[in-house]
Scaffold this active site. Sequence first.
Site, short mmCIF file in Angstrom:
data_model
loop_
_atom_site.label_atom_id
_atom_site.label_comp_id
_atom_site.label_asym_id
_atom_site.label_seq_id
_atom_site.Cartn_x
_atom_site.Cartn_y
_atom_site.Cartn_z
N ARG A 116 0.85 -1.20 0.00
CA ARG A 116 0.00 0.00 0.00
C ARG A 116 0.88 1.24 0.00
O ARG A 116 2.02 1.20 0.42
CB ARG A 116 -0.91 0.01 1.24
N LYS A 181 3.35 -6.62 11.95
CA LYS A 181 2.56 -6.98 10.77
C LYS A 181 2.86 -8.41 10.31
O LYS A 181 4.00 -8.79 10.13
CB LYS A 181 2.89 -5.99 9.65
N ARG A 316 -1.40 7.14 18.65
CA ARG A 316 -0.92 8.42 19.14
C ARG A 316 0.08 8.15 20.26
O ARG A 316 -0.15 7.28 21.11
CB ARG A 316 -2.10 9.23 19.68
C1 BTN Z 1 0.31 -3.79 2.30
O1 BTN Z 1 1.09 -2.88 2.05
O2 BTN Z 1 0.00 -4.08 3.45
C2 BTN Z 1 -0.30 -4.61 1.17
C3 BTN Z 1 0.62 -5.70 0.75
C4 BTN Z 1 0.05 -6.57 -0.35
C5 BTN Z 1 1.09 -7.53 -0.90
C6 BTN Z 1 0.48 -8.51 -1.86
S1 BTN Z 1 1.58 -9.83 -2.25
C7 BTN Z 1 0.50 -10.38 -3.49
C8 BTN Z 1 -0.03 -9.15 -4.19
N1 BTN Z 1 0.87 -8.72 -5.23
C9 BTN Z 1 1.44 -7.55 -4.98
O3 BTN Z 1 2.27 -6.99 -5.71
N2 BTN Z 1 1.01 -7.09 -3.81
C10 BTN Z 1 0.05 -7.97 -3.20
#
Ligand code: BTN
Length: 321
Positions: A116, A181, A316
């Site tokens: 993201r 995470k 926060r």
């Molecule tokens: C995040 O940033 O939390 C989202 C991560 C999503 C990763 C997955 S791996 C499979 C799919 N292909 C990608 O290029 N991204 C998603």
Amino acid sequence: MLPLLKLLQDGRFHSGEALGAALGISRSAIWKQLRHLETELALPIHKVRGRGYRLAGPLCLLDEGVLSSCSASSAWPISILQSVDSTNAEALRRLGTRQEPPFVVLAERQTAGRGRRGRNWVSPFAENLYYSLMLRIDGGMRQVEGLSLVVGLALLNAIRAAGVTGVGLKWPNDLLVNGRKIAGILSELSGDPEDICHVVIGIGVNVNMRAADNIVIDQPWTSMCEGLGGLVDRNELVCELNRQLCRYLEIHQRLGFSALLAEWQEHHVWQGRAVVLTAGSQSITGVVLGVDRTGAIRLEVDGNERSFSGGELSLRLHDDS
Ligand code: BTN
């Protein structure tokens, strides 16, 4: 799956001679293939004189046979790639070449995994799950509302079914264990959401990746194997994920996100916490009230309730809630 890799996946030593005999090829052909694993798949091979070759540790490779035999998977054709830039990008390319959704693209490795907010998603070979499900959306915006939150619920259940405890959701799309995470979701829309469109649901799960593997990620992370203490079967995880997704997506399609809102909030780890929401150049400070029926986050800001459909939450500092 490469036959040589299949032989090596136990993480034990195999002599060049034994590998050659098992595959019916010469030792120099074995050596070439080992070079290929190192250069093309970034898979380190350990060579010890007198003992042979082995991987750094055992792997659980994705297996088409296993995946096609678990019943829920058959609803969605699955392609397994050894290496790809991004399974989301590949799914979108396949849509462009008229592959009919629904379908799933899995890869053992991503060279440009997308996270993201333009982040990179670290995707070493055969360690984790890189999964993209392409869906056609016919019902306009209602069918998209809350969709990626619902995927989060399905994923949470799949990870818990493997025995991982303490997994929670963080709005909008993170799965955390003790604040670290373990998985993330990146949904990308293609077409007009008011009409017929497609969405690729990209799911990344840290499965067998260990901190000792010199992995560099710019946020605290963990993986399923850390909690479980051993190699996790990624084929089983895919089967369970497919089952959970089938179940939750069907509820979402029939009843909308509001039917799953309470369940989502139950698992939201930052419910009632004081947070900062960063959206573009804005930083909004508030207390998390929950989510609304579109999946937007509801915050109490200066005594008023406000909803935000995008952004990144952080806790926060000096939160005494
Ligand atoms: C995040 O940033 O939390 C989202 C991560 C999503 C990763 C997955 S791996 C499979 C799919 N292909 C990608 O290029 N991204 C998603």
